[in-house]
Design an enzyme around this catalytic site. Structure first.
Site, PDB file in Angstrom:
ATOM      1  N   GLU A   1      51.316  40.770  40.945  1.00 57.66           N
ATOM      2  CA  GLU A   1      51.172  39.394  41.344  1.00 57.66           C
ATOM      3  C   GLU A   1      51.423  38.288  40.199  1.00 57.66           C
ATOM      4  O   GLU A   1      51.312  38.640  38.781  1.00 57.66           O
ATOM      5  CB  GLU A   1      49.489  39.116  41.691  1.00 57.66           C
ATOM      6  CG  GLU A   1      49.184  39.998  42.864  1.00 57.66           C
ATOM      7  CD  GLU A   1      47.734  39.903  43.072  1.00 57.66           C
ATOM      8  OE1 GLU A   1      47.389  38.922  42.985  1.00 57.66           O
ATOM      9  OE2 GLU A   1      47.140  40.833  43.703  1.00 57.66           O
TER      10      GLU A   1
ATOM     11  N   GLN B   1      39.731  52.663  48.048  1.00 53.96           N
ATOM     12  CA  GLN B   1      38.590  53.367  47.466  1.00 53.96           C
ATOM     13  C   GLN B   1      37.299  52.217  47.121  1.00 53.96           C
ATOM     14  O   GLN B   1      37.738  51.000  47.330  1.00 53.96           O
ATOM     15  CB  GLN B   1      38.960  53.994  46.047  1.00 53.96           C
ATOM     16  CG  GLN B   1      39.914  54.995  46.321  1.00 53.96           C
ATOM     17  CD  GLN B   1      40.238  55.723  44.891  1.00 53.96           C
ATOM     18  OE1 GLN B   1      39.359  56.117  44.160  1.00 53.96           O
ATOM     19  NE2 GLN B   1      41.508  56.270  44.870  1.00 53.96           N
TER      20      GLN B   1
ATOM     21  N   LEU C   1      39.317  36.734  38.739  1.00 60.06           N
ATOM     22  CA  LEU C   1      40.264  35.725  38.563  1.00 60.06           C
ATOM     23  C   LEU C   1      39.679  34.495  39.381  1.00 60.06           C
ATOM     24  O   LEU C   1      38.839  34.695  40.315  1.00 60.06           O
ATOM     25  CB  LEU C   1      41.708  36.192  38.916  1.00 60.06           C
ATOM     26  CG  LEU C   1      42.255  37.188  38.197  1.00 60.06           C
ATOM     27  CD1 LEU C   1      43.599  37.711  38.704  1.00 60.06           C
ATOM     28  CD2 LEU C   1      42.548  36.803  36.718  1.00 60.06           C
TER      29      LEU C   1
ATOM     30  N   ASP D   1      51.124  54.137  39.970  1.00 59.27           N
ATOM     31  CA  ASP D   1      50.738  53.394  41.043  1.00 59.27           C
ATOM     32  C   ASP D   1      51.054  51.980  41.066  1.00 59.27           C
ATOM     33  O   ASP D   1      50.056  51.145  41.262  1.00 59.27           O
ATOM     34  CB  ASP D   1      49.352  53.819  41.493  1.00 59.27           C
ATOM     35  CG  ASP D   1      48.616  53.066  42.637  1.00 59.27           C
ATOM     36  OD1 ASP D   1      49.530  53.367  43.762  1.00 59.27           O
ATOM     37  OD2 ASP D   1      47.438  52.780  43.194  1.00 59.27           O
TER      38      ASP D   1
ATOM     39  N   GLU E   1      40.634  56.781  41.413  1.00 59.27           N
ATOM     40  CA  GLU E   1      40.406  55.665  40.417  1.00 59.27           C
ATOM     41  C   GLU E   1      39.340  56.049  39.227  1.00 59.27           C
ATOM     42  O   GLU E   1      38.364  56.520  39.569  1.00 59.27           O
ATOM     43  CB  GLU E   1      40.109  54.413  41.142  1.00 59.27           C
ATOM     44  CG  GLU E   1      41.463  53.919  42.015  1.00 59.27           C
ATOM     45  CD  GLU E   1      41.318  52.449  42.418  1.00 59.27           C
ATOM     46  OE1 GLU E   1      40.144  52.027  42.421  1.00 59.27           O
ATOM     47  OE2 GLU E   1      42.235  51.725  42.948  1.00 59.27           O
TER      48      GLU E   1
ATOM     49  N   LYS F   1      34.018  49.123  39.384  1.00 54.38           N
ATOM     50  CA  LYS F   1      34.606  50.465  40.024  1.00 54.38           C
ATOM     51  C   LYS F   1      33.711  51.386  39.451  1.00 54.38           C
ATOM     52  O   LYS F   1      33.570  51.629  38.026  1.00 54.38           O
ATOM     53  CB  LYS F   1      35.912  50.538  39.546  1.00 54.38           C
ATOM     54  CG  LYS F   1      36.758  49.554  40.364  1.00 54.38           C
ATOM     55  CD  LYS F   1      38.197  50.009  39.809  1.00 54.38           C
ATOM     56  CE  LYS F   1      39.215  49.146  40.821  1.00 54.38           C
ATOM     57  NZ  LYS F   1      40.817  49.556  40.418  1.00 54.38           N
TER      58      LYS F   1
END
Length: 541
Positions: free
Chosen positions: A417, A223, A346, A412, A260, A239
């Site tokens: 990580e 997306q 990050l 989802d 999303e 987003k």
């Protein structure tokens, strides 16, 4: 004649009786007032009461058969003073009536006169002592760009001033660092940020209001996502709003077909913080000008070619991505205003490489096949003997993430990580939460499979869950209060009331699952707070 004398005598008598009656009423009123002041006097100082009550909520030493007999992170913890023990937990480790009652007393003292969110964050369970940080526990550290000469009194990072960007002159003092850099330099082995870090408000302010000088599409993913840059070189992941905040996901859609949601990213950050994890990068809502803050400044030619004006005059674009980047899935302003979430980026992978792990409880992402964990109720037996889940905190970290996902109904979570620098001895990053908060009318019990199959949990997580089930710290109330601090909440709530009520319902379901583990005598607590002193909790405030 006698009647006249009688009338003359009765008047003083009535006056006397009236005075006596008034005096008695005044006396009774004074007595009542003194009793009221005795029973309802001013409450004791909150810190004094919290330290006293802390003895009641302190924890027992590790149980027999505990997953870890050490102190948890860093192998260090504060122990209970001799002669003090924790309240008994219902049927064993699960805290229930006794612990809830003691926490209730503590909550009433600590939270007196405070908003629920402030009272929650003032609670000793959110101010536990932590092991000292060593040099290798920091993800990054300041390194000057040029070695200072003998005559220099200060080392600086100097970058050439580019168009639209500020001239950067950052020395080794944190006072010169912009909020995003302070955030990067504050990441440790155990969390992304400290909840009490004074840098958090200016960082959220930058995300929600600072000028945007660049907008390019982020590669990868199914997306549309953009990378927004600020004049001080900070960056954020954008987003956009694709549907109304209170729109519920179609029940006929599979989880991998869901859109999303920008408000889900914002709410996930607040929920992660309320749970005491600090594993989601800070996120803020923002009203974006599609024309001025994206179309007119983008240098991404592929993105620029996807802009158009809709038949009703709204500015729209759709970008390029794997599945949902087309005119049928375009993002449109009204006519140019567009709600969005902006999450601080990050550190670059070249500075802080991250390792991607496939979740053992990953879904099959097939409409016809089930994953192995969905068919084997003893699946966790194999997981517990497989590195890195056979030692350390990795398994209970994964269960923390499963509890977070269940509370916000996020199905989802196929990968997670970690920062490579810290190896296996670190926290999990809770990234990409846009598919959360899709349905409030239905809970998805399969998300809790790691907890139900393994029956393991951090003690600190367990106690905080019980705390958030109490009326004075009710999860829906503290979330409502926390979300109200975001700028987008001024127009309407970021989470509708049905979604907030669903949080309380799902929290109760998590506690029932833990009771089920206890009844089967299967639960082992990872004792990351094997005990703490009142002084330690006070120092952590």
């Amino acid at each position: 004649m006698k009647r006249r004398d009688l009338r003359r005598c009765s008047r003083p008598l009535c006056l006397l009786l009236a005075c006596l009656s008034l005096a008695l009423h005044l006396l009774l009123a004074l007595l009542s007032l003194s009793l009221f002041q005795t029973t309802c006097g001013p409450p004791p100082h909150p810190r004094t009461e919290s330290l006293r009550a802390l003895v009641d909520t302190s924890l027992t030493p590790p149980e027999a058969g505990s997953l870890d007999t050490g102190a948890g992170r860093g192998g260090s913890s504060a122990r209970l003073p001799p002669g003090h023990s924790a309240p008994p937990l219902e049927g064993g480790p699960i805290a229930s009536l006794n612990m809830a009652a003691k926490m209730d007393r503590l909550g009433k003292s600590v939270g007196a006169g405070l908003p629920k969110l402030s009272a929650l964050f003032s609670h000793p369970l959110y101010n536990l002592p932590r092991p000292a940080l060593h040099e290798d526990d920091w993800l990054l550290k300041v390194k000057p760009k040029v070695q200072a000469s003998d005559g220099d009194s200060m080392e600086e990072w100097v970058s050439d001033s580019e168009e639209a960007y500020d001239a950067a002159q950052w020395n080794s003092s944190s006072e010169s660092h912009p909020p995003w850099l302070r955030f990067h330099l504050g990441i440790t082995r155990w969390q992304l940020y400290d909840r009490l870090d004074p840098n958090l408000p200016p960082l959220l302010e930058q995300l929600s209001s600072h000028r945007i000088v660049s907008a390019v599409q982020k590669t990868g993913g199914t997306q549309l996502k953009l990378v927004m840059s600020f004049p001080n070189y900070g960056q954020a992941l954008f987003k956009p709003m694709k549907q109304a905040r209170d729109a519920e996901t179609d029940f006929n859609l599979f989880y991998f077909s869901d859109f999303e949601r920008h408000n889900a990213e914002i709410a996930a950050f607040h929920l992660d913080r309320v749970l005491g994890f600090q594993r989601i990068p800070p996120v803020a809502g923002r009203l974006i000008n599609v024309t001025r803050e994206i179309r007119d400044i983008t240098t991404d030619r592929k993105l620029a070619r996807t802009f158009y004006t809709s038949p009703v005059g709204n500015v729209c674009f759709y970008g390029q991505c794997s599945y949902y980047c087309s005119t049928e899935h375009a993002v449109c302003g009204k006519p140019w205003g567009l709600e969005a979430s902006l999450a601080v980026m990050l550190p670059d992978l070249s500075l802080a490489p991250r390792r991607t792990w496939r979740s053992p409880w990953r879904r099959s992402y097939s409409r016809s096949k089930l994953a192995q964990w969905e068919k084997d109720p003893d699946y966790c037996v194999k997981v517990k003997t497989t590195p890195p889940y056979d030692r350390g905190t990795r398994l209970v970290d994964l269960i923390d993430m499963a509890i977070l996902d269940f509370l916000m109904s996020n199905m989802d979570r196929h990968h997670y990580e970690t920062f490579e620098k810290f190896g296996n001895n670190t926290f999990l990053l809770h990234l990409d939460n846009g598919r959360a908060f899709g349905r409030h009318t239905r809970d998805e019990p399969s998300i809790l499979a790691p907890l139900q199959q393994c029956c393991r949990i951090r003690r600190s997580t367990l106690l905080r869950l019980h705390l958030l089930a109490l009326p004075q710290y009710r999860l829906s109330d503290v979330m409502r209060e926390s979300l109200s601090q975001d700028r987008l909440s001024a127009a309407e709530p970021l989470l509708s009331e049905p979604h907030l009520s669903a949080l309380d319902r799902r929290l109760a379901a998590v506690l029932r699952a833990l009771r089920g583990c206890e009844e089967g005598r299967r639960r082992l607590v990872y004792d990351d707070v094997a005990g703490y002193s009142a002084e330690g909790a006070a120092a952590g405030r």
